[in-house]
Design a protein around this motif. Structure first.
Motif, PDB file in Angstrom:
ATOM      1  N   GLU A 196       1.194 -21.711   7.211  1.00 11.70           N
ATOM      2  CA  GLU A 196       0.736 -20.498   6.544  1.00 11.70           C
ATOM      3  C   GLU A 196       0.026 -19.582   7.533  1.00 11.70           C
ATOM      4  O   GLU A 196      -0.734 -20.033   8.396  1.00 11.70           O
ATOM      5  CB  GLU A 196      -0.197 -20.837   5.387  1.00 11.70           C
ATOM      6  N   VAL A 197       0.266 -18.288   7.388  1.00  3.90           N
ATOM      7  CA  VAL A 197      -0.383 -17.262   8.210  1.00  3.90           C
ATOM      8  C   VAL A 197      -0.961 -16.206   7.276  1.00  3.90           C
ATOM      9  O   VAL A 197      -0.286 -15.732   6.364  1.00  3.90           O
ATOM     10  CB  VAL A 197       0.618 -16.610   9.180  1.00  3.90           C
ATOM     11  N   SER A 198      -2.210 -15.855   7.506  1.00  6.25           N
ATOM     12  CA  SER A 198      -2.887 -14.836   6.702  1.00  6.25           C
ATOM     13  C   SER A 198      -3.152 -13.598   7.541  1.00  6.25           C
ATOM     14  O   SER A 198      -3.459 -13.700   8.731  1.00  6.25           O
ATOM     15  CB  SER A 198      -4.212 -15.379   6.156  1.00  6.25           C
ATOM     16  N   MET A 199      -3.030 -12.446   6.892  1.00  7.29           N
ATOM     17  CA  MET A 199      -3.290 -11.181   7.581  1.00  7.29           C
ATOM     18  C   MET A 199      -4.051 -10.250   6.652  1.00  7.29           C
ATOM     19  O   MET A 199      -3.602 -10.003   5.529  1.00  7.29           O
ATOM     20  CB  MET A 199      -1.977 -10.536   8.035  1.00  7.29           C
ATOM     21  N   GLU A 200      -5.196  -9.785   7.109  1.00  7.65           N
ATOM     22  CA  GLU A 200      -5.976  -8.798   6.373  1.00  7.65           C
ATOM     23  C   GLU A 200      -5.705  -7.446   7.016  1.00  7.65           C
ATOM     24  O   GLU A 200      -6.107  -7.219   8.155  1.00  7.65           O
ATOM     25  CB  GLU A 200      -7.473  -9.120   6.423  1.00  7.65           C
ATOM     26  N   ALA A 201      -5.037  -6.569   6.259  1.00  5.88           N
ATOM     27  CA  ALA A 201      -4.588  -5.302   6.839  1.00  5.88           C
ATOM     28  C   ALA A 201      -5.233  -4.114   6.126  1.00  5.88           C
ATOM     29  O   ALA A 201      -5.668  -4.216   4.971  1.00  5.88           O
ATOM     30  CB  ALA A 201      -3.067  -5.195   6.751  1.00  5.88           C
ATOM     31  N   PHE A 202      -5.268  -2.998   6.839  1.00  6.38           N
ATOM     32  CA  PHE A 202      -5.726  -1.741   6.256  1.00  6.38           C
ATOM     33  C   PHE A 202      -4.672  -0.682   6.550  1.00  6.38           C
ATOM     34  O   PHE A 202      -4.256  -0.504   7.705  1.00  6.38           O
ATOM     35  CB  PHE A 202      -7.072  -1.319   6.838  1.00  6.38           C
ATOM     36  N   TYR A 203      -4.231   0.001   5.487  1.00  4.52           N
ATOM     37  CA  TYR A 203      -3.191   1.029   5.596  1.00  4.52           C
ATOM     38  C   TYR A 203      -3.707   2.351   5.040  1.00  4.52           C
ATOM     39  O   TYR A 203      -4.600   2.384   4.189  1.00  4.52           O
ATOM     40  CB  TYR A 203      -1.964   0.640   4.768  1.00  4.52           C
ATOM     41  N   GLN A 204      -3.111   3.416   5.512  1.00  5.23           N
ATOM     42  CA  GLN A 204      -3.295   4.729   4.911  1.00  5.23           C
ATOM     43  C   GLN A 204      -1.936   5.413   4.859  1.00  5.23           C
ATOM     44  O   GLN A 204      -1.250   5.538   5.877  1.00  5.23           O
ATOM     45  CB  GLN A 204      -4.301   5.572   5.697  1.00  5.23           C
ATOM     46  N   ASN A 205      -1.550   5.816   3.628  1.00  6.88           N
ATOM     47  CA  ASN A 205      -0.251   6.461   3.415  1.00  6.88           C
ATOM     48  C   ASN A 205       0.901   5.628   3.988  1.00  6.88           C
ATOM     49  O   ASN A 205       1.853   6.159   4.557  1.00  6.88           O
ATOM     50  CB  ASN A 205      -0.243   7.865   4.026  1.00  6.88           C
ATOM     51  N   GLY A 206       0.807   4.317   3.814  1.00  4.16           N
ATOM     52  CA  GLY A 206       1.857   3.412   4.266  1.00  4.16           C
ATOM     53  C   GLY A 206       1.826   3.093   5.745  1.00  4.16           C
ATOM     54  O   GLY A 206       2.625   2.286   6.223  1.00  4.16           O
ATOM     55  N   LYS A 207       0.904   3.680   6.507  1.00  2.87           N
ATOM     56  CA  LYS A 207       0.811   3.463   7.949  1.00  2.87           C
ATOM     57  C   LYS A 207      -0.225   2.386   8.261  1.00  2.87           C
ATOM     58  O   LYS A 207      -1.326   2.394   7.712  1.00  2.87           O
ATOM     59  CB  LYS A 207       0.446   4.764   8.670  1.00  2.87           C
ATOM     60  N   LEU A 208       0.117   1.503   9.184  1.00  2.00           N
ATOM     61  CA  LEU A 208      -0.771   0.413   9.559  1.00  2.00           C
ATOM     62  C   LEU A 208      -1.876   0.919  10.485  1.00  2.00           C
ATOM     63  O   LEU A 208      -1.611   1.480  11.536  1.00  2.00           O
ATOM     64  CB  LEU A 208       0.041  -0.690  10.255  1.00  2.00           C
ATOM     65  N   ILE A 209      -3.129   0.678  10.063  1.00  2.00           N
ATOM     66  CA  ILE A 209      -4.283   1.109  10.846  1.00  2.00           C
ATOM     67  C   ILE A 209      -4.899  -0.065  11.598  1.00  2.00           C
ATOM     68  O   ILE A 209      -5.262   0.038  12.766  1.00  2.00           O
ATOM     69  CB  ILE A 209      -5.352   1.762   9.942  1.00  2.00           C
ATOM     70  N   HIS A 210      -5.011  -1.198  10.924  1.00  4.23           N
ATOM     71  CA  HIS A 210      -5.628  -2.374  11.537  1.00  4.23           C
ATOM     72  C   HIS A 210      -5.195  -3.615  10.778  1.00  4.23           C
ATOM     73  O   HIS A 210      -4.878  -3.550   9.590  1.00  4.23           O
ATOM     74  CB  HIS A 210      -7.157  -2.271  11.514  1.00  4.23           C
ATOM     75  N   PHE A 211      -5.168  -4.755  11.475  1.00  2.71           N
ATOM     76  CA  PHE A 211      -4.978  -6.028  10.773  1.00  2.71           C
ATOM     77  C   PHE A 211      -5.550  -7.156  11.610  1.00  2.71           C
ATOM     78  O   PHE A 211      -5.767  -7.022  12.820  1.00  2.71           O
ATOM     79  CB  PHE A 211      -3.500  -6.279  10.450  1.00  2.71           C
ATOM     80  N   ALA A 212      -5.824  -8.263  10.945  1.00  2.00           N
ATOM     81  CA  ALA A 212      -6.249  -9.500  11.602  1.00  2.00           C
ATOM     82  C   ALA A 212      -5.204 -10.567  11.302  1.00  2.00           C
ATOM     83  O   ALA A 212      -4.547 -10.531  10.254  1.00  2.00           O
ATOM     84  CB  ALA A 212      -7.616  -9.940  11.100  1.00  2.00           C
ATOM     85  N   TYR A 213      -5.051 -11.505  12.225  1.00  2.00           N
ATOM     86  CA  TYR A 213      -4.013 -12.537  12.120  1.00  2.00           C
ATOM     87  C   TYR A 213      -4.683 -13.895  12.268  1.00  2.00           C
ATOM     88  O   TYR A 213      -5.359 -14.156  13.276  1.00  2.00           O
ATOM     89  CB  TYR A 213      -2.988 -12.318  13.228  1.00  2.00           C
ATOM     90  N   SER A 214      -4.530 -14.753  11.251  1.00  2.00           N
ATOM     91  CA  SER A 214      -5.198 -16.052  11.301  1.00  2.00           C
ATOM     92  C   SER A 214      -4.365 -17.133  10.637  1.00  2.00           C
ATOM     93  O   SER A 214      -3.510 -16.858   9.782  1.00  2.00           O
ATOM     94  CB  SER A 214      -6.576 -15.978  10.632  1.00  2.00           C
ATOM     95  N   ILE A 215      -4.641 -18.370  11.026  1.00  2.00           N
ATOM     96  CA  ILE A 215      -3.970 -19.543  10.466  1.00  2.00           C
ATOM     97  C   ILE A 215      -5.019 -20.350   9.698  1.00  2.00           C
ATOM     98  O   ILE A 215      -5.999 -20.821  10.291  1.00  2.00           O
ATOM     99  CB  ILE A 215      -3.350 -20.406  11.573  1.00  2.00           C
ATOM    100  N   PRO A 216      -4.861 -20.496   8.376  1.00  2.00           N
ATOM    101  CA  PRO A 216      -5.825 -21.287   7.610  1.00  2.00           C
ATOM    102  C   PRO A 216      -5.856 -22.739   8.077  1.00  2.00           C
ATOM    103  O   PRO A 216      -4.810 -23.362   8.277  1.00  2.00           O
ATOM    104  CB  PRO A 216      -5.295 -21.177   6.172  1.00  2.00           C
ATOM    105  N   GLU A 217      -7.061 -23.268   8.260  1.00  2.00           N
ATOM    106  CA  GLU A 217      -7.246 -24.650   8.698  1.00  2.00           C
ATOM    107  C   GLU A 217      -7.767 -25.552   7.581  1.00  2.00           C
ATOM    108  O   GLU A 217      -7.459 -26.741   7.542  1.00  2.00           O
ATOM    109  CB  GLU A 217      -8.228 -24.686   9.878  1.00  2.00           C
ATOM    110  N   GLY A 240       4.028   1.074  -0.183  1.00  2.00           N
ATOM    111  CA  GLY A 240       3.274   2.314  -0.320  1.00  2.00           C
ATOM    112  C   GLY A 240       1.789   2.050  -0.196  1.00  2.00           C
ATOM    113  O   GLY A 240       0.970   2.638  -0.907  1.00  2.00           O
ATOM    114  N   ALA A 241       1.423   1.178   0.727  1.00  2.00           N
ATOM    115  CA  ALA A 241       0.048   0.699   0.841  1.00  2.00           C
ATOM    116  C   ALA A 241      -0.899   1.814   1.275  1.00  2.00           C
ATOM    117  O   ALA A 241      -0.613   2.549   2.226  1.00  2.00           O
ATOM    118  CB  ALA A 241      -0.023  -0.466   1.820  1.00  2.00           C
ATOM    119  N   HIS A 242      -2.026   1.896   0.579  1.00  2.00           N
ATOM    120  CA  HIS A 242      -2.989   2.959   0.863  1.00  2.00           C
ATOM    121  C   HIS A 242      -4.395   2.398   0.684  1.00  2.00           C
ATOM    122  O   HIS A 242      -5.153   2.804  -0.199  1.00  2.00           O
ATOM    123  CB  HIS A 242      -2.754   4.136  -0.080  1.00  2.00           C
ATOM    124  N   GLY A 243      -4.752   1.430   1.523  1.00  2.69           N
ATOM    125  CA  GLY A 243      -6.048   0.774   1.433  1.00  2.69           C
ATOM    126  C   GLY A 243      -5.963  -0.618   2.024  1.00  2.69           C
ATOM    127  O   GLY A 243      -5.124  -0.898   2.882  1.00  2.69           O
TER     128      GLY A 243
END
Length: 397
Positions: free
Chosen positions: A193-214, A250-253
Protein backbone atom coordinates in the motif's frame (compact mmCIF):
# COMPACT_ATOMS: atom_id res chain seq x y z
CA UNK A 1 0.42 41.52 -0.82
CA UNK A 2 -2.34 38.92 -1.31
CA UNK A 3 -4.92 38.50 1.42
CA UNK A 4 -5.55 34.83 2.09
CA UNK A 5 -8.91 33.89 3.63
CA UNK A 6 -10.03 30.31 4.25
CA UNK A 7 -13.28 28.72 5.41
CA UNK A 8 -13.04 25.47 7.38
CA UNK A 9 -16.22 23.39 7.83
CA UNK A 10 -16.79 20.22 9.86
CA UNK A 11 -16.56 18.91 13.39
CA UNK A 12 -17.26 15.18 13.29
CA UNK A 13 -13.49 14.52 13.51
CA UNK A 14 -12.12 17.29 15.77
CA UNK A 15 -8.50 16.10 15.65
CA UNK A 16 -8.51 16.45 11.86
CA UNK A 17 -10.19 19.85 12.05
CA UNK A 18 -7.45 21.09 14.38
CA UNK A 19 -4.72 19.66 12.12
CA UNK A 20 -6.24 21.44 9.13
CA UNK A 21 -6.66 24.68 11.08
CA UNK A 22 -3.03 24.62 12.20
CA UNK A 23 -1.78 24.05 8.65
CA UNK A 24 -3.97 26.84 7.28
CA UNK A 25 -2.80 29.35 9.87
CA UNK A 26 0.86 28.39 9.31
CA UNK A 27 0.28 28.89 5.60
CA UNK A 28 -0.82 32.44 6.29
CA UNK A 29 -4.59 32.14 5.96
CA UNK A 30 -7.06 34.06 8.05
CA UNK A 31 -9.52 31.32 8.95
CA UNK A 32 -13.27 31.28 9.60
CA UNK A 33 -14.75 28.08 11.05
CA UNK A 34 -18.22 26.55 10.89
CA UNK A 35 -18.32 23.55 13.19
CA UNK A 36 -20.67 21.13 14.87
CA UNK A 37 -18.14 20.83 17.71
CA UNK A 38 -17.71 23.52 20.42
CA UNK A 39 -13.99 22.70 20.62
CA UNK A 40 -13.07 25.81 18.60
CA UNK A 41 -15.08 28.32 20.62
CA UNK A 42 -12.06 29.90 22.32
CA UNK A 43 -9.44 29.29 19.65
CA UNK A 44 -7.66 32.62 19.14
CA UNK A 45 -6.36 31.71 15.68
CA UNK A 46 -9.92 31.80 14.28
CA UNK A 47 -11.37 35.06 13.02
CA UNK A 48 -15.08 34.10 12.96
CA UNK A 49 -16.48 30.98 14.61
CA UNK A 50 -19.98 29.59 14.07
CA UNK A 51 -21.35 26.70 16.13
CA UNK A 52 -23.96 24.72 14.19
CA UNK A 53 -25.53 22.02 16.34
CA UNK A 54 -27.91 20.86 13.62
CA UNK A 55 -27.30 19.89 10.00
CA UNK A 56 -29.73 22.42 8.54
CA UNK A 57 -28.07 25.20 10.54
CA UNK A 58 -24.60 24.18 9.31
CA UNK A 59 -25.80 24.13 5.70
CA UNK A 60 -27.56 27.48 6.01
CA UNK A 61 -24.55 29.21 7.56
CA UNK A 62 -22.17 27.61 5.04
CA UNK A 63 -24.25 28.62 2.02
CA UNK A 64 -24.41 32.22 3.28
CA UNK A 65 -20.82 32.44 4.44
CA UNK A 66 -19.34 31.07 1.21
CA UNK A 67 -20.79 34.00 -0.73
CA UNK A 68 -17.77 35.81 0.58
CA UNK A 69 -14.82 35.24 -1.74
CA UNK A 70 -12.58 32.83 0.13
CA UNK A 71 -9.24 31.80 -1.31
CA UNK A 72 -9.85 28.27 -0.04
CA UNK A 73 -12.74 26.24 1.41
CA UNK A 74 -11.81 23.07 3.33
CA UNK A 75 -14.26 20.35 4.40
CA UNK A 76 -12.84 18.63 7.48
CA UNK A 77 -14.48 15.19 7.45
CA UNK A 78 -16.44 12.68 5.39
CA UNK A 79 -19.78 13.13 7.23
CA UNK A 80 -19.75 16.83 6.36
CA UNK A 81 -18.95 16.05 2.73
CA UNK A 82 -21.99 13.76 2.71
CA UNK A 83 -24.23 16.38 4.35
CA UNK A 84 -23.38 18.97 1.71
CA UNK A 85 -23.49 16.57 -1.23
CA UNK A 86 -26.94 15.17 -0.34
CA UNK A 87 -28.45 18.45 0.82
CA UNK A 88 -31.08 20.59 -0.89
CA UNK A 89 -28.48 23.23 -1.75
CA UNK A 90 -28.29 24.20 -5.40
CA UNK A 91 -25.54 22.74 -7.57
CA UNK A 92 -23.74 26.08 -7.62
CA UNK A 93 -23.88 26.30 -3.82
CA UNK A 94 -22.50 22.77 -3.50
CA UNK A 95 -19.68 23.52 -5.91
CA UNK A 96 -18.76 26.62 -3.91
CA UNK A 97 -18.28 24.40 -0.85
CA UNK A 98 -17.02 21.07 -2.18
CA UNK A 99 -13.41 20.50 -3.40
CA UNK A 100 -14.27 19.84 -7.06
CA UNK A 101 -14.35 22.13 -10.07
CA UNK A 102 -17.61 21.21 -11.82
CA UNK A 103 -20.92 19.34 -11.43
CA UNK A 104 -19.54 16.54 -13.64
CA UNK A 105 -17.16 15.70 -10.77
CA UNK A 106 -19.75 15.48 -7.99
CA UNK A 107 -20.44 11.78 -8.67
CA UNK A 108 -17.21 10.57 -7.05
CA UNK A 109 -17.41 12.71 -3.88
CA UNK A 110 -17.88 10.36 -0.90
CA UNK A 111 -18.68 7.47 -3.28
CA UNK A 112 -16.42 4.48 -3.85
CA UNK A 113 -18.39 3.37 -6.89
CA UNK A 114 -18.26 6.83 -8.45
CA UNK A 115 -14.55 7.05 -7.73
CA UNK A 116 -13.69 3.71 -9.36
CA UNK A 117 -15.74 4.68 -12.41
CA UNK A 118 -13.89 8.01 -12.66
CA UNK A 119 -10.52 6.26 -12.43
CA UNK A 120 -11.40 3.78 -15.16
CA UNK A 121 -12.99 6.37 -17.44
CA UNK A 122 -9.89 8.57 -17.33
CA UNK A 123 -7.27 5.88 -17.87
CA UNK A 124 -5.93 5.57 -14.32
CA UNK A 125 -4.96 2.09 -13.19
CA UNK A 126 -7.44 0.82 -10.61
CA UNK A 127 -8.28 -2.69 -9.36
CA UNK A 128 -10.87 -4.43 -11.52
CA UNK A 129 -14.34 -3.95 -10.08
CA UNK A 130 -18.07 -4.46 -10.42
CA UNK A 131 -20.99 -2.59 -8.87
CA UNK A 132 -23.61 -4.75 -7.17
CA UNK A 133 -27.12 -3.53 -6.35
CA UNK A 134 -28.28 -6.61 -4.44
CA UNK A 135 -27.08 -9.95 -3.07
CA UNK A 136 -27.45 -11.80 -6.34
CA UNK A 137 -25.55 -9.11 -8.19
CA UNK A 138 -22.83 -9.35 -5.57
CA UNK A 139 -22.51 -13.12 -6.05
CA UNK A 140 -22.34 -12.68 -9.83
CA UNK A 141 -19.67 -9.97 -9.47
CA UNK A 142 -17.60 -12.27 -7.25
CA UNK A 143 -17.78 -15.07 -9.82
CA UNK A 144 -16.69 -12.72 -12.62
CA UNK A 145 -13.79 -11.16 -10.70
CA UNK A 146 -12.57 -14.24 -8.85
CA UNK A 147 -10.99 -14.30 -5.41
CA UNK A 148 -9.51 -12.69 -3.38
CA UNK A 149 -11.68 -9.59 -3.44
CA UNK A 150 -13.10 -6.77 -1.32
CA UNK A 151 -16.71 -5.77 -0.81
CA UNK A 152 -17.00 -2.07 0.04
CA UNK A 153 -19.99 0.00 1.09
CA UNK A 154 -20.38 2.93 -1.26
CA UNK A 155 -20.10 5.69 1.35
CA UNK A 156 -17.93 4.62 4.27
CA UNK A 157 -14.75 5.90 5.86
CA UNK A 158 -12.10 5.11 8.43
CA UNK A 159 -11.79 1.51 7.26
CA UNK A 160 -15.37 0.67 8.20
CA UNK A 161 -17.70 -0.98 5.69
CA UNK A 162 -14.92 -3.02 4.04
CA UNK A 163 -15.20 -6.81 3.96
CA UNK A 164 -12.60 -9.15 2.50
CA UNK A 165 -13.51 -12.44 0.83
CA UNK A 166 -10.45 -14.64 0.40
CA UNK A 167 -12.18 -17.58 -1.28
CA UNK A 168 -15.69 -18.68 -2.31
CA UNK A 169 -16.08 -20.41 1.05
CA UNK A 170 -16.32 -17.17 3.06
CA UNK A 171 -18.22 -15.11 0.48
CA UNK A 172 -21.60 -15.74 2.10
CA UNK A 173 -20.27 -14.61 5.47
CA UNK A 174 -19.08 -11.36 3.90
CA UNK A 175 -22.40 -10.87 2.11
CA UNK A 176 -24.23 -11.34 5.40
CA UNK A 177 -22.42 -8.33 6.84
CA UNK A 178 -23.52 -5.99 4.04
CA UNK A 179 -26.43 -3.87 5.25
CA UNK A 180 -26.86 -1.45 2.35
CA UNK A 181 -26.53 -1.40 -1.44
CA UNK A 182 -25.05 -0.56 -3.90
CA UNK A 183 -21.62 -1.90 -3.03
CA UNK A 184 -18.30 -1.90 -4.83
CA UNK A 185 -16.91 -5.39 -5.47
CA UNK A 186 -13.20 -4.96 -6.09
CA UNK A 187 -10.47 -7.41 -7.07
CA UNK A 188 -7.63 -7.53 -4.55
CA UNK A 189 -4.28 -6.45 -6.03
CA UNK A 190 -1.29 -8.07 -4.37
CA UNK A 191 1.38 -5.57 -3.40
CA UNK A 192 2.36 -2.79 -1.00
CA UNK A 193 0.00 0.00 0.00
CA UNK A 194 1.11 3.55 -0.82
CA UNK A 195 -0.51 6.68 0.60
CA UNK A 196 -0.34 10.16 -0.86
CA UNK A 197 -1.64 13.37 0.67
CA UNK A 198 -2.08 15.82 -2.19
CA UNK A 199 -3.21 19.40 -2.66
CA UNK A 200 -4.75 20.53 -5.96
CA UNK A 201 -6.15 23.73 -7.37
CA UNK A 202 -8.36 23.62 -10.47
CA UNK A 203 -7.19 20.06 -11.13
CA UNK A 204 -3.49 21.03 -11.03
CA UNK A 205 -1.10 19.31 -8.63
CA UNK A 206 0.47 21.73 -6.16
CA UNK A 207 2.03 19.41 -3.59
CA UNK A 208 1.94 15.83 -2.37
CA UNK A 209 3.61 13.50 0.11
CA UNK A 210 4.43 9.85 -0.59
CA UNK A 211 4.51 7.25 2.17
CA UNK A 212 4.24 3.52 2.84
CA UNK A 213 2.07 2.55 5.83
CA UNK A 214 3.99 0.42 8.33
CA UNK A 215 1.44 -0.03 11.13
CA UNK A 216 -2.35 0.27 11.45
CA UNK A 217 -4.73 0.89 14.35
CA UNK A 218 -6.83 -2.03 13.10
CA UNK A 219 -7.39 -3.95 9.88
CA UNK A 220 -8.33 -1.55 7.05
CA UNK A 221 -8.20 1.28 9.59
CA UNK A 222 -6.09 4.42 10.01
CA UNK A 223 -2.30 4.13 9.97
CA UNK A 224 -0.15 4.81 13.04
CA UNK A 225 3.36 4.68 11.51
CA UNK A 226 4.46 5.51 7.97
CA UNK A 227 7.68 5.49 5.97
CA UNK A 228 7.92 8.74 4.01
CA UNK A 229 10.08 8.95 0.88
CA UNK A 230 11.51 12.15 -0.59
CA UNK A 231 9.70 13.09 -3.80
CA UNK A 232 12.96 13.50 -5.74
CA UNK A 233 13.45 9.71 -5.56
CA UNK A 234 10.15 8.82 -7.22
CA UNK A 235 9.79 7.79 -10.83
CA UNK A 236 8.20 10.14 -13.34
CA UNK A 237 5.05 8.04 -13.63
CA UNK A 238 4.02 8.84 -10.05
CA UNK A 239 3.93 12.54 -10.91
CA UNK A 240 2.15 11.84 -14.20
CA UNK A 241 -0.47 9.65 -12.49
CA UNK A 242 -1.19 12.23 -9.80
CA UNK A 243 -1.50 14.93 -12.44
CA UNK A 244 -3.99 12.78 -14.34
CA UNK A 245 -5.86 11.99 -11.12
CA UNK A 246 -6.33 15.67 -10.33
CA UNK A 247 -7.75 16.31 -13.78
CA UNK A 248 -9.95 13.20 -13.65
CA UNK A 249 -11.49 14.16 -10.31
CA UNK A 250 -11.61 17.90 -10.90
CA UNK A 251 -9.73 18.15 -7.62
CA UNK A 252 -9.76 21.57 -5.99
CA UNK A 253 -8.36 21.18 -2.48
CA UNK A 254 -6.92 18.45 -0.29
CA UNK A 255 -7.15 14.83 -1.47
CA UNK A 256 -6.23 11.79 0.62
CA UNK A 257 -5.13 9.13 -1.91
CA UNK A 258 -4.58 5.39 -1.43
CA UNK A 259 -3.04 2.97 -3.91
CA UNK A 260 -1.32 -0.40 -4.20
CA UNK A 261 2.14 -0.82 -5.69
CA UNK A 262 1.57 -4.10 -7.53
CA UNK A 263 4.04 -6.91 -6.81
CA UNK A 264 3.34 -8.21 -10.35
CA UNK A 265 4.01 -5.22 -12.62
CA UNK A 266 5.26 -2.56 -10.19
CA UNK A 267 2.55 -0.06 -11.15
CA UNK A 268 0.37 1.96 -8.81
CA UNK A 269 -3.30 0.93 -8.74
CA UNK A 270 -5.45 3.66 -7.22
CA UNK A 271 -8.43 2.63 -5.12
CA UNK A 272 -9.22 5.57 -2.82
CA UNK A 273 -9.25 9.35 -3.05
CA UNK A 274 -11.03 11.03 -0.14
CA UNK A 275 -11.76 14.64 -1.02
CA UNK A 276 -10.51 16.01 2.29
CA UNK A 277 -7.28 16.30 4.28
CA UNK A 278 -6.19 13.67 6.80
CA UNK A 279 -4.19 13.70 10.03
CA UNK A 280 -0.90 13.24 8.15
CA UNK A 281 -1.26 16.38 6.03
CA UNK A 282 1.50 18.32 7.85
CA UNK A 283 4.00 15.49 8.47
CA UNK A 284 6.22 16.35 5.45
CA UNK A 285 7.50 19.34 7.44
CA UNK A 286 9.44 16.85 9.57
CA UNK A 287 11.72 16.16 6.62
CA UNK A 288 11.97 19.65 5.16
CA UNK A 289 9.06 19.62 2.68
CA UNK A 290 6.51 21.73 4.54
CA UNK A 291 3.22 21.87 2.57
CA UNK A 292 2.38 25.18 4.27
CA UNK A 293 5.31 26.83 2.47
CA UNK A 294 4.44 25.27 -0.89
CA UNK A 295 0.72 26.12 -0.68
CA UNK A 296 1.48 29.70 0.32
CA UNK A 297 3.85 30.04 -2.64
CA UNK A 298 1.10 28.83 -4.97
CA UNK A 299 -1.43 31.40 -3.73
CA UNK A 300 1.13 34.19 -3.92
CA UNK A 301 2.71 33.33 -7.28
CA UNK A 302 0.58 30.64 -8.97
CA UNK A 303 3.49 28.17 -9.00
CA UNK A 304 2.46 24.53 -9.42
CA UNK A 305 4.55 21.44 -8.75
CA UNK A 306 7.55 21.18 -11.07
CA UNK A 307 10.28 18.66 -11.70
CA UNK A 308 12.95 17.71 -11.00
CA UNK A 309 11.87 17.94 -7.38
CA UNK A 310 14.84 19.01 -5.22
CA UNK A 311 16.46 16.50 -2.89
CA UNK A 312 16.95 17.88 0.64
CA UNK A 313 20.45 16.83 1.70
CA UNK A 314 19.67 17.68 5.33
CA UNK A 315 17.32 14.70 5.58
CA UNK A 316 17.62 10.98 4.74
CA UNK A 317 16.00 9.59 1.57
CA UNK A 318 13.42 7.82 3.74
CA UNK A 319 12.17 8.62 7.22
CA UNK A 320 9.95 6.58 9.56
CA UNK A 321 7.35 8.80 11.24
CA UNK A 322 4.64 8.00 13.80
CA UNK A 323 1.44 9.89 14.47
CA UNK A 324 1.30 10.76 18.14
CA UNK A 325 -2.51 10.80 18.24
CA UNK A 326 -2.70 7.25 16.89
CA UNK A 327 0.16 5.22 18.37
CA UNK A 328 -0.51 3.15 21.47
CA UNK A 329 0.22 4.10 25.07
CA UNK A 330 3.33 1.92 25.11
CA UNK A 331 4.80 3.64 22.06
CA UNK A 332 4.08 7.04 23.60
CA UNK A 333 5.61 6.26 26.98
CA UNK A 334 8.69 4.58 25.53
CA UNK A 335 9.18 7.23 22.82
CA UNK A 336 9.18 4.64 20.05
CA UNK A 337 9.84 6.05 16.56
CA UNK A 338 11.01 9.24 18.37
CA UNK A 339 7.36 10.16 18.73
CA UNK A 340 8.14 12.92 21.26
CA UNK A 341 9.84 14.88 18.47
CA UNK A 342 6.64 14.84 16.44
CA UNK A 343 3.93 15.87 18.88
CA UNK A 344 1.22 17.89 17.09
CA UNK A 345 -0.26 21.11 18.36
CA UNK A 346 -2.88 20.64 21.11
CA UNK A 347 -1.50 17.15 21.74
CA UNK A 348 -2.04 17.09 25.51
CA UNK A 349 -5.57 18.45 25.19
CA UNK A 350 -6.51 15.66 22.80
CA UNK A 351 -4.89 13.02 25.01
CA UNK A 352 -6.97 14.19 27.98
CA UNK A 353 -10.17 14.82 26.05
CA UNK A 354 -10.26 11.90 23.65
CA UNK A 355 -8.18 9.19 25.32
CA UNK A 356 -8.29 9.56 29.08
CA UNK A 357 -11.91 10.71 29.17
CA UNK A 358 -12.97 8.09 26.61
CA UNK A 359 -11.24 5.41 28.70
CA UNK A 360 -12.95 6.62 31.90
CA UNK A 361 -16.35 6.81 30.24
CA UNK A 362 -16.04 3.33 28.77
CA UNK A 363 -15.12 1.92 32.19
CA UNK A 364 -18.08 3.66 33.80
CA UNK A 365 -20.39 2.17 31.19
CA UNK A 366 -18.89 -1.29 31.76
CA UNK A 367 -19.31 -0.96 35.54
CA UNK A 368 -22.89 0.24 35.12
CA UNK A 369 -23.77 -2.75 32.97
CA UNK A 370 -22.13 -5.18 35.37
CA UNK A 371 -23.85 -3.77 38.47
CA UNK A 372 -27.24 -3.28 36.86
CA UNK A 373 -28.54 -6.18 34.72
CA UNK A 374 -30.39 -5.36 31.53
CA UNK A 375 -33.97 -6.01 32.83
CA UNK A 376 -33.40 -3.58 35.71
CA UNK A 377 -31.97 -0.94 33.34
CA UNK A 378 -35.16 -1.13 31.26
CA UNK A 379 -37.31 -0.58 34.37
CA UNK A 380 -35.28 2.46 35.41
CA UNK A 381 -35.40 3.96 31.91
CA UNK A 382 -39.17 3.50 31.78
CA UNK A 383 -39.54 5.13 35.21
CA UNK A 384 -37.38 8.13 34.26
CA UNK A 385 -39.32 8.55 31.01
CA UNK A 386 -42.63 8.56 32.90
CA UNK A 387 -41.28 11.12 35.37
CA UNK A 388 -40.22 13.41 32.53
CA UNK A 389 -43.63 13.01 30.89
CA UNK A 390 -45.33 13.90 34.18
CA UNK A 391 -43.11 16.93 34.82
CA UNK A 392 -43.92 18.36 31.40
CA UNK A 393 -47.64 18.04 32.02
CA UNK A 394 -48.25 14.86 30.06
CA UNK A 395 -51.53 13.14 30.75
CA UNK A 396 -53.38 16.23 32.03
CA UNK A 397 -56.92 16.52 30.69
Amino acid sequence: MHKLDALLIGGAWPELMVAALNLLTRTGFTVDVISTNPLFKRNRSIRDYFLAKQNDVLLKIASEKVKREYSLVVIGDDPTLGKILHSDLSTDEKLALLPVTSKEHLAHVFSKTGLSQAFRKNGLLTPDFRIANDEEGLRNAARELGHPLFIKLDSASGGTGIFESSDPGDLESAIGRVKAYPVLVQKKVQGVEVSMEAFYQNGKLIHFAYSIPEKYKYRFGPTTVRRFIQLSLLEQRVFDDLGLLGSALGAHGFVNISSIRSSIDGNLYFFEADMRPNLWLAHPRYFGDDPARVIRTYFLTGATLEQPYPFDVHYPPEILLPHALRVGWGDLLLNRYQVWKHLPENFFYFILRYRVWAWARQNMVTLYRCLLPKPHRAIIKAYLASMKYSLWGGGRQ
